[in-house]
Write an enzyme that holds these catalytic residues in place. Structure first.
Site, PDB file in Angstrom:
ATOM      1  N   CYS A   9       0.858  -1.179   0.000  1.00  0.00           N
ATOM      2  CA  CYS A   9       0.000   0.000   0.000  1.00  0.00           C
ATOM      3  C   CYS A   9       0.896   1.232   0.000  1.00  0.00           C
ATOM      4  O   CYS A   9       2.093   1.133   0.295  1.00  0.00           O
ATOM      5  CB  CYS A   9      -0.950   0.007   1.197  1.00  0.00           C
ATOM      6  N   CYS A 136       1.164  -1.594  21.246  1.00  0.00           N
ATOM      7  CA  CYS A 136      -0.122  -1.172  21.796  1.00  0.00           C
ATOM      8  C   CYS A 136      -0.864  -2.394  22.318  1.00  0.00           C
ATOM      9  O   CYS A 136      -0.485  -3.529  22.022  1.00  0.00           O
ATOM     10  CB  CYS A 136      -0.948  -0.422  20.754  1.00  0.00           C
TER      11      CYS A 136
END
Length: 609
Positions: A9, A136
């Protein structure tokens, strides 16, 4: 069948990673032998070996950025934008198998004319060498976006930087001992506890993934100016002290998130196994010896019973390292036995962690028996302290609170349900991955252990968390003339991420226009949360977005759930399309940049959860 999967991407971070993992799992479900080539900004591209290339029967290219395909001339190749692979990887592979055709040299050349050279490691000439770790609680979007934001900011400031991501599949592109040794400073952009012992003796700066995303350049400047040396010896737990954010371990919030991050896979597995048992009928699990009974026993009888001990054990681990795990898990098990649920587990984790850390720090023993402390004395004494406190002090009050909460959720009227849905929905959309969002999410995940009657808040929470990115994507479609080209590209990615319950897609918009995006997102989230609770929707799993609907009975009222999400998303999309002014670039982009929502670095920029 032997297949090579290639993903790329424009930003080379989360979309690349998510598509690669989705296609890899889908290919394995079909019984294919799969080799994955991920074009990531965070690590060098690993090309398939000659053996894999020669054996490949099919090459699947999910890419919205140029990729060199000349090596596949003559092979059956299927190419499509990466956005088509994310919603349904199985259907994407099915279409690839049907539509692939032999690649010609001319087609390969046209596709790779603009292909960039393979990513090189940052130059070591000039600037100060920096290494970083990002992590995270869920290990998906924030982890990779913070890494990209730091990478871009480092390049912009002229400092070579290497980032290790500790995501849901473990460490990606881990830092080498040589890179750590040569680094001027270490940045720990983490929301959970990670092993920092290898950085002992280095200047370390600790921050959150959110700060690294929103203020990436400032984070690097602060690290270079304010980081302090971490005490201890490499390979051993770092000693606390030294001052500044880099010193010691994180606070209670980070300890809690560490426990939640380790508990999440157990919650997901247990919830979906319970949902699968309902495929055979809501009461089918009551028939002894049946498959439904076995699924319920695995999910509800094993996985859900381990949730609270895992939560407590890894809260204690975050506080006291490995010596805290045993007393934490023992305390968590007692919390279950006493009916104190996840609230009792949280209390047990903190009691065990601080007890173990106190023993480690203050109990001095002769050198001849010092080695017994972490494997005998600390686990024994900390477990005794935690167990006695849980049984005689904490257990009964926490059990009463959990009973009251469960009773309220089970028996609340529609008015209370709507108010709770409004509150949880607004909290999920306020800071998109920040402390308030995580507080609501942790509340919903913890309630899953309470069983029937407590699945409603989780449904409202996940539905509301999907609303901001879907809404921003819709706004970029409804009012195209108000959005620049990079913003429209960000909107497309935001829409896809929203369907996956990855709220990060909305953060580039929030970073640019917070005074409009935050209120309209909160209103849409509150509407969705209220409708979900009013309709009595219940959700078994705490993650997965709309893809959870593929599991029969994971959600009880599917159409009403979709209606709730649609209503809030449309409200956000139409509302922001109406109030947005002008055409403006997203943070960290230029008008010629084909960025997505995953490539925004604020300050250089931020993108988010």
């Amino acid at each position: 069948m032997n297949v090579i999967v290639i993903t790329a991407c424009p930003s080379g971070v989360a979309t690349t990673f998510l598509a690669a993992r989705g296609l890899e799992r889908a290919a394995k479900r079909r019984g294919w032998n799969v080799t994955v080539e991920m074009h990531s900004q965070l690590e060098p591209v690993v090309l398939p070996g000659r053996a894999a290339l020669e054996a490949a029967d099919l090459v699947v290219v999910a890419a919205s950025a140029p990729v060199d395909l000349s090596r596949f001339v003559g092979k059956r190749v299927y190419q499509a934008p990466i956005s088509e692979a994310l919603p349904d990887p199985d259907a994407f592979l099915k279409q690839a198998e049907l539509s692939a055709s032999p690649l010609t040299a001319a087609a390969a050349a046209s596709h790779t004319e603009a292909a960039p050279a393979p990513m090189a490691r940052p130059s070591t000439e000039g600037g100060k060498k920096i290494v970083a770790v990002t992590a995270c609680p869920t290990g998906v979007a924030h982890t990779f976006m913070a890494a990209e934001a730091l990478t871009r900011a480092g390049q912009g400031l002229g400092h070579p930087i290497r980032v290790e991501t500790r995501g849901s599949v473990g460490a990606q592109d881990p830092l080498t001992a040589e890179e750590i040794r040569d680094a001027e400073v270490v940045i720990l952009a983490v929301d959970i506890e990670v092993d920092s012992s290898r950085f002992a003796g280095k200047r370390v700066w600790r921050t959150s993934t959110g700060t690294a995303l929103k203020k990436s350049e400032q984070t690097i400047r602060d690290a270079l100016e304010k980081a302090q040396v971490m005490a201890g010896e490499p390979g051993r737990p770092a000693a606390e002290g030294g001052g500044g954010k880099a010193a010691g371990r994180g606070g209670p919030y980070q300890h809690l998130l560490t426990g939640v991050s380790f508990m999440l896979p157990m919650v997901v597995a247990g919830g979906l196994l319970i949902a699968l048992s309902f495929v055979f009928g809501i009461d089918a699990f009551k028939q002894e010896g049946s498959l439904a009974a076995a699924l319920m026993r695995i999910g509800g009888g094993a996985a859900f019973k381990l949730m609270v001990p895992l939560l407590a054990g890894y809260i204690a681990y975050s506080i006291a390292d490995r010596p805290g795990i045993a007393p934490g898990m023992i305390g968590g098990y007692l919390a279950n036995e006493l009916g104190a649920g996840f609230l009792g587990g949280i209390a047990a984790g903190f009691i065990a962690g601080y007890a173990a850390r106190g023993l480690s720090r203050y109990v001095k023993l002769p050198a001849s028996v010092e080695s017994l402390k972490p494997i005998l004395i600390i686990p024994l004494v900390a477990s005794l302290i935690t167990g006695l406190v849980m049984i005689y002090v904490v257990g009964a009050p926490m059990a009463a609170i959990m009973s009251a909460v469960t009773g309220f959720l089970t028996n609340m009227n529609s008015g209370n349900a709507i108010l709770l849905g409004v509150l949880l929905g607004a909290m999920m959309c306020f800071d998109l991955g920040g402390p308030i969002n995580k507080a609501a999410y942790t509340f919903g995940v913890g309630l899953l252990s309470a069983g029937a009657g407590s699945y409603g808040p989780m449904a409202a929470i996940m539905a509301a968390g999907m609303v901001p990115p879907i809404g921003m994507g819709l706004a970029s479609l409804l009012a195209r003339n108000k959005f620049s080209k990079p913003e429209r590209e960000a909107g497309k990615a935001s829409l896809v991420l929203g369907l996956c319950f990855i709220s990060e897609g909305a953060i580039p918009f929030m970073a640019k226009d917070p005074l409009r995006v935050i209120p309209v997102s909160m209103m849409g989230g509150a509407l969705t949360g209220a409708l979900s609770m009013y309709f009595g929707v219940q959700l078994m799993a705490p993650h997965g977005g709309l893809f959870v609907l593929l599991i029969p009975n994971a959600v009880n009222h599917v159409l009403l759930y979709l209606l709730s999400i649609s209503a809030g998303s449309l409200a956000v999309g139409a509302g922001y399309a109406l109030i947005k002014t002008g055409k403006a670039e997203l943070p960290g982009t230029t008008s010629s940049e084909q960025g997505t929502a995953l490539g925004m670095a604020p300050g250089s920029g931020r993108a988010a959860a």
